[in-house]
Scaffold this motif. Structure first.
Motif, mmCIF file in Angstrom:
data_model
loop_
_atom_site.group_PDB
_atom_site.id
_atom_site.type_symbol
_atom_site.label_atom_id
_atom_site.label_comp_id
_atom_site.label_asym_id
_atom_site.label_seq_id
_atom_site.Cartn_x
_atom_site.Cartn_y
_atom_site.Cartn_z
ATOM 1 N N LEU A 101 -16.044 -10.570 -16.226
ATOM 2 C CA LEU A 101 -15.036 -9.514 -16.310
ATOM 3 C C LEU A 101 -15.593 -8.190 -15.794
ATOM 4 O O LEU A 101 -14.872 -7.399 -15.176
ATOM 5 C CB LEU A 101 -14.563 -9.367 -17.751
ATOM 6 N N GLN A 102 -16.874 -7.945 -16.005
ATOM 7 C CA GLN A 102 -17.494 -6.718 -15.524
ATOM 8 C C GLN A 102 -17.473 -6.663 -14.003
ATOM 9 O O GLN A 102 -17.162 -5.630 -13.411
ATOM 10 C CB GLN A 102 -18.938 -6.624 -16.025
ATOM 11 N N VAL A 103 -17.792 -7.777 -13.364
ATOM 12 C CA VAL A 103 -17.764 -7.826 -11.893
ATOM 13 C C VAL A 103 -16.344 -7.620 -11.382
ATOM 14 O O VAL A 103 -16.121 -6.894 -10.408
ATOM 15 C CB VAL A 103 -18.328 -9.180 -11.398
ATOM 16 N N VAL A 104 -15.372 -8.254 -12.039
ATOM 17 C CA VAL A 104 -13.974 -8.101 -11.634
ATOM 18 C C VAL A 104 -13.537 -6.642 -11.745
ATOM 19 O O VAL A 104 -12.887 -6.102 -10.847
ATOM 20 C CB VAL A 104 -13.062 -9.007 -12.497
ATOM 21 N N ALA A 105 -13.901 -5.981 -12.855
ATOM 22 C CA ALA A 105 -13.514 -4.583 -13.055
ATOM 23 C C ALA A 105 -14.133 -3.677 -11.990
ATOM 24 O O ALA A 105 -13.471 -2.795 -11.451
ATOM 25 C CB ALA A 105 -13.933 -4.124 -14.454
ATOM 26 N N VAL A 106 -15.418 -3.908 -11.685
ATOM 27 C CA VAL A 106 -16.083 -3.092 -10.664
ATOM 28 C C VAL A 106 -15.474 -3.340 -9.294
ATOM 29 O O VAL A 106 -15.204 -2.398 -8.532
ATOM 30 C CB VAL A 106 -17.600 -3.392 -10.647
ATOM 31 N N LEU A 107 -15.246 -4.598 -8.954
ATOM 32 C CA LEU A 107 -14.677 -4.939 -7.648
ATOM 33 C C LEU A 107 -13.276 -4.366 -7.497
ATOM 34 O O LEU A 107 -12.932 -3.785 -6.452
ATOM 35 C CB LEU A 107 -14.652 -6.463 -7.474
ATOM 36 N N PHE A 108 -12.471 -4.497 -8.555
ATOM 37 C CA PHE A 108 -11.114 -3.963 -8.481
ATOM 38 C C PHE A 108 -11.137 -2.438 -8.475
ATOM 39 O O PHE A 108 -10.326 -1.801 -7.801
ATOM 40 C CB PHE A 108 -10.281 -4.469 -9.667
ATOM 41 N N GLY A 109 -12.071 -1.835 -9.203
ATOM 42 C CA GLY A 109 -12.200 -0.386 -9.181
ATOM 43 C C GLY A 109 -12.556 0.125 -7.806
ATOM 44 O O GLY A 109 -12.005 1.133 -7.335
ATOM 45 N N LEU A 110 -13.476 -0.556 -7.128
ATOM 46 C CA LEU A 110 -13.833 -0.168 -5.761
ATOM 47 C C LEU A 110 -12.633 -0.311 -4.827
ATOM 48 O O LEU A 110 -12.400 0.540 -3.960
ATOM 49 C CB LEU A 110 -14.992 -1.033 -5.262
ATOM 50 N N TYR A 111 -11.879 -1.397 -5.010
ATOM 51 C CA TYR A 111 -10.667 -1.581 -4.198
ATOM 52 C C TYR A 111 -9.696 -0.416 -4.389
ATOM 53 O O TYR A 111 -9.147 0.122 -3.415
ATOM 54 C CB TYR A 111 -9.996 -2.904 -4.572
ATOM 55 N N LEU A 112 -9.506 0.003 -5.635
ATOM 56 C CA LEU A 112 -8.576 1.095 -5.910
ATOM 57 C C LEU A 112 -9.064 2.409 -5.300
ATOM 58 O O LEU A 112 -8.276 3.163 -4.720
ATOM 59 C CB LEU A 112 -8.400 1.254 -7.420
ATOM 60 N N LEU A 113 -10.356 2.697 -5.412
ATOM 61 C CA LEU A 113 -10.896 3.939 -4.866
ATOM 62 C C LEU A 113 -10.791 3.958 -3.340
ATOM 63 O O LEU A 113 -10.366 4.967 -2.754
ATOM 64 C CB LEU A 113 -12.356 4.110 -5.291
ATOM 65 N N VAL A 114 -11.169 2.859 -2.699
ATOM 66 C CA VAL A 114 -11.111 2.801 -1.228
ATOM 67 C C VAL A 114 -9.665 2.872 -0.747
ATOM 68 O O VAL A 114 -9.337 3.617 0.182
ATOM 69 C CB VAL A 114 -11.798 1.517 -0.721
ATOM 70 N N THR A 115 -8.783 2.124 -1.399
ATOM 71 C CA THR A 115 -7.373 2.139 -1.004
ATOM 72 C C THR A 115 -6.752 3.504 -1.259
ATOM 73 O O THR A 115 -5.931 3.980 -0.467
ATOM 74 C CB THR A 115 -6.595 1.061 -1.778
ATOM 75 N N GLY A 116 -7.147 4.159 -2.350
ATOM 76 C CA GLY A 116 -6.656 5.507 -2.613
ATOM 77 C C GLY A 116 -7.057 6.475 -1.518
ATOM 78 O O GLY A 116 -6.261 7.325 -1.100
ATOM 79 N N ALA A 117 -8.295 6.352 -1.019
ATOM 80 C CA ALA A 117 -8.748 7.207 0.084
ATOM 81 C C ALA A 117 -7.949 6.926 1.350
ATOM 82 O O ALA A 117 -7.541 7.862 2.064
ATOM 83 C CB ALA A 117 -10.237 6.982 0.334
ATOM 84 N N PHE A 118 -7.708 5.659 1.644
ATOM 85 C CA PHE A 118 -6.905 5.296 2.818
ATOM 86 C C PHE A 118 -5.497 5.886 2.708
ATOM 87 O O PHE A 118 -4.965 6.447 3.670
ATOM 88 C CB PHE A 118 -6.821 3.773 2.949
ATOM 89 N N ARG A 119 -4.905 5.758 1.542
ATOM 90 C CA ARG A 119 -3.536 6.241 1.365
ATOM 91 C C ARG A 119 -3.464 7.763 1.402
ATOM 92 O O ARG A 119 -2.472 8.330 1.865
ATOM 93 C CB ARG A 119 -2.960 5.712 0.041
ATOM 94 N N PHE A 120 -4.515 8.431 0.918
ATOM 95 C CA PHE A 120 -4.518 9.903 0.970
ATOM 96 C C PHE A 120 -4.513 10.389 2.412
ATOM 97 O O PHE A 120 -3.749 11.295 2.775
ATOM 98 C CB PHE A 120 -5.745 10.440 0.237
ATOM 99 N N VAL A 121 -5.345 9.807 3.248
ATOM 100 C CA VAL A 121 -5.371 10.198 4.661
ATOM 101 C C VAL A 121 -4.053 9.832 5.341
ATOM 102 O O VAL A 121 -3.532 10.580 6.169
ATOM 103 C CB VAL A 121 -6.566 9.541 5.382
ATOM 104 N N ALA A 122 -3.490 8.669 4.984
ATOM 105 C CA ALA A 122 -2.237 8.234 5.599
ATOM 106 C C ALA A 122 -1.092 9.201 5.308
ATOM 107 O O ALA A 122 -0.149 9.306 6.102
ATOM 108 C CB ALA A 122 -1.868 6.839 5.100
ATOM 109 N N VAL A 123 -1.174 9.929 4.204
ATOM 110 C CA VAL A 123 -0.137 10.900 3.853
ATOM 111 C C VAL A 123 0.032 11.940 4.966
ATOM 112 O O VAL A 123 1.142 12.377 5.262
ATOM 113 C CB VAL A 123 -0.478 11.589 2.515
ATOM 114 N N PHE A 124 -1.082 12.332 5.604
ATOM 115 C CA PHE A 124 -1.019 13.368 6.625
ATOM 116 C C PHE A 124 -0.353 12.877 7.904
ATOM 117 O O PHE A 124 -0.028 13.673 8.783
ATOM 118 C CB PHE A 124 -2.429 13.880 6.939
ATOM 119 N N GLY A 125 -0.154 11.566 8.043
ATOM 120 C CA GLY A 125 0.567 11.024 9.179
ATOM 121 C C GLY A 125 2.066 11.050 8.985
ATOM 122 O O GLY A 125 2.813 10.611 9.860
#
Length: 207
Positions: A62-86
């Motif tokens: 469960l710890q690995v799943v939480a870390v992996l999903f957390g990284l996914y959320l952070l990276v995707t959040g960064a992608f979506r933040f930049v996409a807002v400016f488009g």
């Protein structure tokens, strides 16, 4: 995603030093980057790859799943933040809220990776449900989107994923891992379809 407002600036900018080059507005730079189909492709891969990892590694703790999903959320959040400016300025609020939601949820997952299955399920379900609703609103409100139908389909998939995770909480880490992996792969494939639809639209416009 709507047509990017970033554009090349002909001629020298007011106040430009003699013989120098005009400084480009960071908003314009982010607008071109966020409005490109390759940026959407990167965002889709950031969703698809964690899903594949979870499916091929169903016995992850469960710890690995939480870390992996957390990284996914952070990276995707960064992608979506930049996409807002488009997007046009009047249409940026849903995308900005989605980006903030992803980052906050990612921080929660990374801050306490030893949390319970129920807590992780709530975070995942709320993120997908709220982001799906915001994306659906953006797809319905922006009537000039060339890939509007595909984007709306991805939003519906996110809404269904959120409802399933919230209504049917997993009783084991293995079940949650498989469920997250499946939904991430499906969402990633839908985002890939959006990226390629956007590339086709750009080619039609520039042809």
């Amino acid at each position: 995603m709507t047509e990017s407002h970033a554009s090349a600036r002909p001629g020298a900018a007011p106040g430009q030093p003699p013989g120098g080059t005009a400084r480009e507005d960071p908003e314009d730079v982010l607008g071109r980057l966020g409005g490109s189909w390759t940026w959407m492709l990167g965002s889709a891969l950031a969703t698809l790859l964690p899903g594949i990892l979870l499916l091929v590694w169903p016995d992850a703790t469960l710890q690995v799943v939480a870390v992996l999903f957390g990284l996914y959320l952070l990276v995707t959040g960064a992608f979506r933040f930049v996409a807002v400016f488009g997007q046009d300025r009047g249409e940026r609020v849903p995308g900005l809220l989605t980006a903030v939601l992803y980052v906050l949820a990612g921080v929660l997952c990374m801050r306490n990776p030893l949390q319970t299955i129920a807590a992780l399920s709530v975070i995942v379900g709320v993120v997908w449900l709220v982001s799906g609703l915001l994306t659906a609103y953006a797809a319905l409100a922006a009537k000039d989107l060339p890939h509007r139908g595909v984007l709306f389909g991805a939003a519906l998939l996110g809404i269904v994923a959120g409802i399933v995770v919230l209504a049917l909480p997993s009783e084991s880490a293995v079940a949650l891992t498989r469920l997250l992996g499946l939904w991430l792969v499906l969402l990633g494939l839908m985002e890939l379809a959006v990226a390629f639809a956007w590339r086709a639209a750009i080619r039609r416009i520039t042809a």
